[in-house]
Motif scaffolding. Structure first.
Motif, PDB file in Angstrom:
ATOM      1  N   HIS A  23       0.807  -1.216   0.000  1.00 49.23           N
ATOM      2  CA  HIS A  23       0.000   0.000   0.000  1.00 49.23           C
ATOM      3  C   HIS A  23       0.845   1.272   0.000  1.00 49.23           C
ATOM      4  N   THR A  24       1.994   1.240   0.685  1.00 50.44           N
ATOM      5  CA  THR A  24       2.722   2.477   0.947  1.00 50.44           C
ATOM      6  C   THR A  24       3.249   3.131  -0.324  1.00 50.44           C
ATOM      7  N   ALA A  25       3.644   2.342  -1.320  1.00 52.27           N
ATOM      8  CA  ALA A  25       4.205   2.915  -2.536  1.00 52.27           C
ATOM      9  C   ALA A  25       3.165   3.658  -3.365  1.00 52.27           C
ATOM     10  N   ARG A  26       1.901   3.480  -3.054  1.00 49.36           N
ATOM     11  CA  ARG A  26       0.852   4.249  -3.717  1.00 49.36           C
ATOM     12  C   ARG A  26       0.487   5.488  -2.891  1.00 49.36           C
ATOM     13  N   GLY A  27       1.225   5.722  -1.812  1.00 49.65           N
ATOM     14  CA  GLY A  27       0.922   6.855  -0.942  1.00 49.65           C
ATOM     15  C   GLY A  27      -0.287   6.613  -0.069  1.00 49.65           C
ATOM     16  N   ALA A  28      -0.738   5.370   0.027  1.00 51.77           N
ATOM     17  CA  ALA A  28      -1.877   5.007   0.875  1.00 51.77           C
ATOM     18  C   ALA A  28      -1.325   4.477   2.194  1.00 51.77           C
ATOM     19  N   LEU A  29      -1.185   5.350   3.168  1.00 55.84           N
ATOM     20  CA  LEU A  29      -0.537   5.011   4.434  1.00 55.84           C
ATOM     21  C   LEU A  29      -1.515   4.856   5.581  1.00 55.84           C
ATOM     22  N   GLY A  30      -2.788   5.098   5.337  1.00 58.57           N
ATOM     23  CA  GLY A  30      -3.755   5.127   6.415  1.00 58.57           C
ATOM     24  C   GLY A  30      -4.355   3.774   6.751  1.00 58.57           C
ATOM     25  N   VAL A  31      -4.672   3.600   8.014  1.00 57.47           N
ATOM     26  CA  VAL A  31      -5.395   2.430   8.522  1.00 57.47           C
ATOM     27  C   VAL A  31      -6.306   2.908   9.649  1.00 57.47           C
ATOM     28  N   ALA A  32      -7.558   2.496   9.592  1.00 52.16           N
ATOM     29  CA  ALA A  32      -8.507   2.766  10.680  1.00 52.16           C
ATOM     30  C   ALA A  32      -8.568   4.248  11.043  1.00 52.16           C
ATOM     31  N   ASN A  49       2.452  -2.540 -10.501  1.00 51.89           N
ATOM     32  CA  ASN A  49       2.047  -1.180 -10.903  1.00 51.89           C
ATOM     33  C   ASN A  49       1.580  -0.383  -9.705  1.00 51.89           C
ATOM     34  N   ARG A  50       2.292   0.702  -9.432  1.00 46.05           N
ATOM     35  CA  ARG A  50       1.949   1.570  -8.296  1.00 46.05           C
ATOM     36  C   ARG A  50       1.930   3.039  -8.730  1.00 46.05           C
ATOM     37  N   GLY A  51       1.790   3.281 -10.034  1.00 46.29           N
ATOM     38  CA  GLY A  51       1.845   4.653 -10.531  1.00 46.29           C
ATOM     39  C   GLY A  51       0.582   5.458 -10.297  1.00 46.29           C
ATOM     40  N   GLY A  52      -0.557   4.793 -10.113  1.00 44.60           N
ATOM     41  CA  GLY A  52      -1.813   5.500  -9.880  1.00 44.60           C
ATOM     42  C   GLY A  52      -1.932   5.904  -8.428  1.00 44.60           C
ATOM     43  N   LEU A  53      -1.254   6.974  -8.070  1.00 43.51           N
ATOM     44  CA  LEU A  53      -1.139   7.364  -6.667  1.00 43.51           C
ATOM     45  C   LEU A  53      -2.488   7.718  -6.061  1.00 43.51           C
ATOM     46  N   HIS A  54      -2.650   7.346  -4.815  1.00 41.49           N
ATOM     47  CA  HIS A  54      -3.878   7.590  -4.077  1.00 41.49           C
ATOM     48  C   HIS A  54      -4.202   9.085  -4.059  1.00 41.49           C
ATOM     49  N   GLY A  55      -5.369   9.447  -4.577  1.00 43.91           N
ATOM     50  CA  GLY A  55      -5.812  10.829  -4.555  1.00 43.91           C
ATOM     51  C   GLY A  55      -5.315  11.697  -5.687  1.00 43.91           C
ATOM     52  N   ALA A  56      -4.488  11.149  -6.589  1.00 43.01           N
ATOM     53  CA  ALA A  56      -3.923  11.950  -7.673  1.00 43.01           C
ATOM     54  C   ALA A  56      -4.917  12.111  -8.821  1.00 43.01           C
ATOM     55  N   SER A  57      -4.755  13.180  -9.597  1.00 45.17           N
ATOM     56  CA  SER A  57      -5.613  13.381 -10.767  1.00 45.17           C
ATOM     57  C   SER A  57      -5.397  12.289 -11.799  1.00 45.17           C
ATOM     58  N   PHE A  58      -4.211  11.669 -11.784  1.00 49.60           N
ATOM     59  CA  PHE A  58      -3.853  10.607 -12.734  1.00 49.60           C
ATOM     60  C   PHE A  58      -3.996   9.219 -12.121  1.00 49.60           C
ATOM     61  N   GLU A  59      -4.813   9.090 -11.080  1.00 50.54           N
ATOM     62  CA  GLU A  59      -4.899   7.831 -10.343  1.00 50.54           C
ATOM     63  C   GLU A  59      -5.302   6.656 -11.227  1.00 50.54           C
ATOM     64  N   MET A  60      -6.150   6.869 -12.219  1.00 44.91           N
ATOM     65  CA  MET A  60      -6.628   5.767 -13.047  1.00 44.91           C
ATOM     66  C   MET A  60      -5.637   5.392 -14.155  1.00 44.91           C
ATOM     67  N   ASP A  61      -4.662   6.249 -14.429  1.00 43.37           N
ATOM     68  CA  ASP A  61      -3.597   5.938 -15.382  1.00 43.37           C
ATOM     69  C   ASP A  61      -2.484   5.273 -14.586  1.00 43.37           C
ATOM     70  N   ASP A  62      -2.677   3.994 -14.302  1.00 48.38           N
ATOM     71  CA  ASP A  62      -1.854   3.292 -13.309  1.00 48.38           C
ATOM     72  C   ASP A  62      -0.625   2.683 -13.973  1.00 48.38           C
ATOM     73  N   ARG A  63       0.394   3.510 -14.159  1.00 48.36           N
ATOM     74  CA  ARG A  63       1.612   3.064 -14.839  1.00 48.36           C
ATOM     75  C   ARG A  63       2.335   1.985 -14.037  1.00 48.36           C
ATOM     76  N   PHE A  64       3.098   1.169 -14.762  1.00 41.08           N
ATOM     77  CA  PHE A  64       3.858   0.086 -14.135  1.00 41.08           C
ATOM     78  C   PHE A  64       5.209   0.627 -13.681  1.00 41.08           C
ATOM     79  N   THR A  65       5.267   0.979 -12.410  1.00 36.85           N
ATOM     80  CA  THR A  65       6.469   1.580 -11.845  1.00 36.85           C
ATOM     81  C   THR A  65       7.217   0.622 -10.917  1.00 36.85           C
ATOM     82  N   GLY A  66       6.737  -0.601 -10.802  1.00 41.02           N
ATOM     83  CA  GLY A  66       7.381  -1.602  -9.961  1.00 41.02           C
ATOM     84  C   GLY A  66       8.133  -2.617 -10.808  1.00 41.02           C
ATOM     85  N   PRO A  67       8.408  -3.796 -10.261  1.00 35.44           N
ATOM     86  CA  PRO A  67       9.160  -4.816 -10.998  1.00 35.44           C
ATOM     87  C   PRO A  67       8.403  -5.318 -12.223  1.00 35.44           C
ATOM     88  N   ARG A  68       9.155  -5.522 -13.305  1.00 33.74           N
ATOM     89  CA  ARG A  68       8.607  -6.114 -14.520  1.00 33.74           C
ATOM     90  C   ARG A  68       8.821  -7.632 -14.471  1.00 33.74           C
TER      91      ARG A  68
END
Length: 296
Positions: A46-55, A109-128
């Motif tokens: 979760h963290t690489a998408r900027g989603a750090l929250g729980v509860a 793929n973690r490019g679609g950052l949480h809350g970003a305007s480009f969230e749905m354009d989820d680029r492959f920024t992790g391991p191929r």
């Protein structure tokens, strides 16, 4: 939980960065499925998408030492098969020796950052695919959120199909996590209704030139009784995902019951759960993990 010394990890990373590759090369591997034919995977991507929250705590997952302590404890419990995580977390776990004889799944793929305007354009920024092969990892996972009103979803859909092809060419399983999503007051919301989940599974199952190595990572619908009909949409093997259950023990127990019912379905092969087990309402990670393993 055994305390993690961040300073020790940072010292190794700064003085001997080659130690990560060496740990990966000597790691003891295992088949994806063991004798029981079930999977219990702990999710921590979760963290690489900027989603750090729980509860309701916005930075609950921001403390890396705390997260690693929870992960190491979860991975040490009997019946836990492995972990799904991004490269930075997998590197830490390799250095800690926590991935021996475990299934290691890279989050691709973690490019679609949480809350970003480009969230749905989820680029492959992790391991191929070839990165996973080179590192001796066992599978990959990609997120496929589709918003019919957002053109960025088409980019994600196309790149996801190519990733499925690349993984199949390497004979590596790829776990596809599909959702039909939409923006509500500017925030992306996943539709967990039976019709939406069924449609997303049908779309994900058809990605790429072959589905031979494709698995589905599936949410349990709002009405658990609908899951039988939902899972009839595909013959692909599937695992159930978890989510954030908040601070309510009742929600945690309800999640267990939904998983228990869905695990009886013929295509469901296990669980891939993160926050609900790593950050349970009562704080007892071992008990939460053991309960989930018991459902299998």
């Amino acid at each position: 939980m055994t305390p993690i010394r961040i300073a020790d990890l940072t010292t190794v990373r700064s003085r001997h960065p080659e130690a990560v590759a060496e740990a990966a090369a000597r790691r003891e591997r295992r088949p994806l499925l063991g004798d029981r034919g079930r999977l219990m995977i702990i999710a921590a991507d979760h963290t690489a998408r900027g989603a750090l929250g729980v509860a309701g705590r916005s930075l609950a997952m921001a403390n890396r030492a705390d997260l690693l302590e929870r992960l190491c404890l979860a991975l040490s419990r009997p019946g836990v098969d492995g972990v799904l995580a991004t490269a930075d977390i997998l590197d830490d776990l390799l250095l800690l020796g926590a991935l021996e004889n475990k299934v290691v799944m890279g989050s691709m793929n973690r490019g679609g950052l949480h809350g970003a305007s480009f969230e749905m354009d989820d680029r492959f920024t992790g391991p191929r695919a070839h990165d996973l092969v080179r590192r001796g990892f066992d599978a990959g996972k990609l997120l496929l959120r589709i918003d019919y009103d957002d053109p960025g979803s088409l980019t994600t859909l196309e790149s996801a199909a190519r990733a499925v092809d690349e993984m199949a060419a390497c004979r590596l399983p790829v776990f596809v996590e599909p959702f039909l999503s939409r923006r509500v007051a500017g925030a992306v919301r996943n539709d967990l209704g039976a019709e939406a989940v069924t449609t997303s599974l049908a779309i994900a199952s058809g990605l790429g030139a072959t589905s031979a190595y494709t698995w589905l990572k599936v949410p349990v619908t709002d009405d658990a009784a609908d899951m039988t009909r939902v899972m009839e949409a595909s013959t692909l093997p599937a695992v159930l995902l978890g989510g954030d259950v908040g601070n309510d023990p009742g929600r945690q127990e309800a999640a267990y019951e939904r998983w228990r019912a869905a695990l009886r379905l013929p295509t469901v092969r296990g669980l891939v759960v993160g926050r609900a087990l790593l950050y349970p309402p009562d704080g007892d990670v071992a008990a939460a993990v053991d309960t989930a393993v018991g459902l299998l």
